[in-house]
Design a protein around this motif. Structure first.
Motif: not given
Length: 284
Positions: A114-117, A190-195
């Motif tokens: 999952d690239c999270h973006v 939008i990133n890993k932190e925000t899932n």
């Protein structure tokens, strides 16, 4: 194990463009007037922004299950035993789950990250995965490398049209109305932190102040010469050039590019959005 590398049009690339790289892809869907169109195949980015200029409200959805299953059947018939996928992130779309289900139905092993973006990072990751596989890396080793890319990735969105976000259900009517009256420009991330979901970082009064704040965020995240920095605009190339000039002044030795914001994001942010996406490139 013969492995096929699979992604989708969240990369901003057509099926044909990715096929030239030996990568398989399925188009996401863009809908209006009760009709679904294949992203980038039946509706180009330019046509999508033209429709938005005419006030047409668009929506997006994951690729059709039929297209995913047909691709996977084709791959199995060609002797592939495993899918390695980097689709649009799970926070924005159900594509990962759909691909996993179709792989199980067809009888192919399935691995993904999952690239999270989405967009440039998604394209970079699937191409990196294929290159590493060709160098003899295991699936776990490939996942480890891609995870390090994800850890350095961020996307900051500076939407210009709060009313569009309101109509699309991304803002409450009250927040959109107040934002319009006060000329507030939200900074979204939008990133890993925000899932992989869109979250609010801050709010400022003007687009140019939002750009300055985004650059300050990048500095705080220690962006350096090893990063790729992309400005992606939703039908406003002039402001994108202005934004990029600010970024180049702040990070002159990083790698830079300007692109059109991928349709599956631009449909929701509205025209005039300026996005910056950045990540640490892997040393080959």
């Amino acid at each position: 194990m013969k492995t096929a590398f699979v992604t989708d049009s969240g990369t901003g690339k057509t099926v044909e463009e990715l096929a030239k790289e030996g990568i398989f892809s399925v188009p996401l869907q863009v809908s209006y007037d009760n009709t679904n169109y294949q992203d980038l195949e039946e509706l180009s980015i330019d046509r999508i922004y033209e429709l938005m200029r005419d006030g047409v409200m668009l929506s997006t959805s994951l690729p059709s299950l039929g297209k995913i299953e047909a691709l996977f059947e084709h791959l199995k018939n060609d002797g592939y035993e495993q899918i390695f996928a980097v689709p649009i992130c799970s926070g924005l779309s159900g594509t990962i789950n759909a691909m996993e289900m179709c792989a199980r139905t067809v009888g192919l092993a399935f691995a993904y990250v999952d690239c999270h973006v989405t967009a440039v990072v998604q394209e970079y990751m699937i191409k990196t995965a294929k290159r590493l596989h060709e160098e003899g890396k295991t699936i776990q080793e490939i996942k480890d490398v891609l995870s390090r890319i994800v850890d350095t990735t961020d996307t900051l969105l500076l939407p210009n049209d709060l009313q569009h976000l309101k109509r699309g259900g991304r803002l409450t009517p009250l927040a959109a109305t107040l934002g319009g009256l006060l000329k507030i420009k939200p900074i979204l991330k939008i990133n890993k932190e925000t899932n992989g979901k869109i979250d609010v970082v801050d709010k400022v009064r003007t687009m140019h102040k939002a750009m300055d704040m985004a650059i300050e965020i990048m500095r705080n995240e220690h962006v350096d010469d090893s990063y790729m920095i992309t400005v992606a605009h939703a039908d406003d190339a002039v402001e994108a050039e202005y934004y990029m000039n600010k970024i180049k002044a702040a990070f002159p030795n990083a790698k830079h590019q300007i692109i059109k914001l991928v349709s599956v994001v631009g449909v929701h942010t509205g025209r005039g959005c300026q996005a910056v996406q950045y990540f640490k490139m892997i040393q080959e």
